[in-house]
Write a protein that holds these residues in place. Structure first.
Motif, PDB file in Angstrom:
ATOM      1  N   UNK A   4      -5.951  -0.609  -2.071  1.00 31.12           N
ATOM      2  CA  UNK A   4      -5.172  -0.259  -0.891  1.00 31.12           C
ATOM      3  C   UNK A   4      -4.383  -1.480  -0.434  1.00 31.12           C
ATOM      4  N   UNK A   5      -3.141  -1.262  -0.101  1.00 26.36           N
ATOM      5  CA  UNK A   5      -2.272  -2.321   0.406  1.00 26.36           C
ATOM      6  C   UNK A   5      -1.968  -2.015   1.863  1.00 26.36           C
ATOM      7  N   UNK A   6      -2.155  -3.007   2.734  1.00 28.41           N
ATOM      8  CA  UNK A   6      -1.822  -2.795   4.142  1.00 28.41           C
ATOM      9  C   UNK A   6      -0.354  -3.121   4.354  1.00 28.41           C
ATOM     10  N   UNK A   7       0.359  -2.198   4.990  1.00 29.60           N
ATOM     11  CA  UNK A   7       1.758  -2.400   5.317  1.00 29.60           C
ATOM     12  C   UNK A   7       1.843  -2.736   6.806  1.00 29.60           C
ATOM     13  N   UNK A   8       3.021  -2.842   7.345  1.00 32.78           N
ATOM     14  CA  UNK A   8       3.176  -3.251   8.737  1.00 32.78           C
ATOM     15  C   UNK A   8       2.527  -2.270   9.709  1.00 32.78           C
ATOM     16  N   UNK A   9       1.981  -2.797  10.778  1.00 31.26           N
ATOM     17  CA  UNK A   9       1.410  -1.970  11.827  1.00 31.26           C
ATOM     18  C   UNK A   9       0.106  -1.285  11.485  1.00 31.26           C
ATOM     19  N   UNK A  10      -0.601  -1.744  10.469  1.00 29.93           N
ATOM     20  CA  UNK A  10      -1.878  -1.139  10.113  1.00 29.93           C
ATOM     21  C   UNK A  10      -1.783   0.071   9.204  1.00 29.93           C
ATOM     22  N   UNK A  11      -0.583   0.413   8.768  1.00 33.57           N
ATOM     23  CA  UNK A  11      -0.421   1.508   7.809  1.00 33.57           C
ATOM     24  C   UNK A  11      -0.914   1.046   6.455  1.00 33.57           C
ATOM     25  N   UNK A  12      -1.471   1.970   5.679  1.00 32.47           N
ATOM     26  CA  UNK A  12      -2.003   1.641   4.353  1.00 32.47           C
ATOM     27  C   UNK A  12      -1.445   2.597   3.313  1.00 32.47           C
ATOM     28  N   UNK A  13      -1.270   2.066   2.103  1.00 26.89           N
ATOM     29  CA  UNK A  13      -0.842   2.895   0.973  1.00 26.89           C
ATOM     30  C   UNK A  13      -1.483   2.359  -0.284  1.00 26.89           C
ATOM     31  N   UNK A  14      -1.483   3.167  -1.302  1.00 32.60           N
ATOM     32  CA  UNK A  14      -2.058   2.772  -2.576  1.00 32.60           C
ATOM     33  C   UNK A  14      -1.184   1.711  -3.226  1.00 32.60           C
ATOM     34  N   UNK A  15      -1.816   0.739  -3.870  1.00 40.45           N
ATOM     35  CA  UNK A  15      -1.050  -0.265  -4.607  1.00 40.45           C
ATOM     36  C   UNK A  15      -0.392   0.349  -5.837  1.00 40.45           C
ATOM     37  N   UNK A  21       7.032   6.458  -3.916  1.00 34.84           N
ATOM     38  CA  UNK A  21       6.823   7.908  -4.014  1.00 34.84           C
ATOM     39  C   UNK A  21       5.407   8.273  -3.587  1.00 34.84           C
ATOM     40  N   UNK A  22       5.090   7.960  -2.345  1.00 30.95           N
ATOM     41  CA  UNK A  22       3.743   8.281  -1.881  1.00 30.95           C
ATOM     42  C   UNK A  22       3.744   8.411  -0.373  1.00 30.95           C
ATOM     43  N   UNK A  23       2.560   8.485   0.174  1.00 29.59           N
ATOM     44  CA  UNK A  23       2.394   8.540   1.616  1.00 29.59           C
ATOM     45  C   UNK A  23       1.626   7.308   2.067  1.00 29.59           C
ATOM     46  N   UNK A  24       1.733   7.024   3.346  1.00 28.04           N
ATOM     47  CA  UNK A  24       0.964   5.961   3.974  1.00 28.04           C
ATOM     48  C   UNK A  24       0.086   6.609   5.027  1.00 28.04           C
ATOM     49  N   UNK A  25      -1.066   6.008   5.286  1.00 29.14           N
ATOM     50  CA  UNK A  25      -1.960   6.521   6.314  1.00 29.14           C
ATOM     51  C   UNK A  25      -2.278   5.427   7.318  1.00 29.14           C
ATOM     52  N   UNK A  26      -2.497   5.855   8.547  1.00 29.91           N
ATOM     53  CA  UNK A  26      -2.933   4.959   9.615  1.00 29.91           C
ATOM     54  C   UNK A  26      -4.149   5.623  10.235  1.00 29.91           C
ATOM     55  N   UNK A  27      -5.287   4.950  10.132  1.00 29.09           N
ATOM     56  CA  UNK A  27      -6.529   5.544  10.596  1.00 29.09           C
ATOM     57  C   UNK A  27      -6.895   4.950  11.949  1.00 29.09           C
ATOM     58  N   UNK A  28      -6.876   5.810  12.936  1.00 29.31           N
ATOM     59  CA  UNK A  28      -7.271   5.460  14.299  1.00 29.31           C
ATOM     60  C   UNK A  28      -8.109   6.604  14.822  1.00 29.31           C
TER      61      UNK A  28
END
Length: 66
Positions: A4-15, A21-28
């Motif tokens: 998992x790679x963390x993107x800006x603001x705590x969003x995560x996506x698969x490396x 071509x994917x989605x990002x998730x933010x878990x709160x």
């Protein structure tokens, strides 16, 4: 499972998402899901329980193609 790679603001996506071509998730309190290519676009919001059920289903092969 992919790293998992963390993107800006705590969003995560698969490396494995090398071309966006994917989605990002933010878990709160609520799990937010968005298109990597359209970060300002609409988001899908699901409960943490629904997200966990989805992850469990992926791990258990419930969505595998025959």
């Amino acid at each position: 499972m992919a790293d998992i790679e963390e993107t800006s603001g705590g969003w995560r996506k698969s490396t494995r998402s090398s071309q966006g071509n994917c989605v990002e998730v933010h878990i709160g309190g609520t799990v937010k899901i968005r298109d990597t290519k359209d970060q300002e676009g609409p988001m899908l919001l699901v409960s943490r329980e629904a997200w966990q059920a989805f992850i469990d289903g992926v791990r258990n092969g419930e969505f595998d193609l025959d």
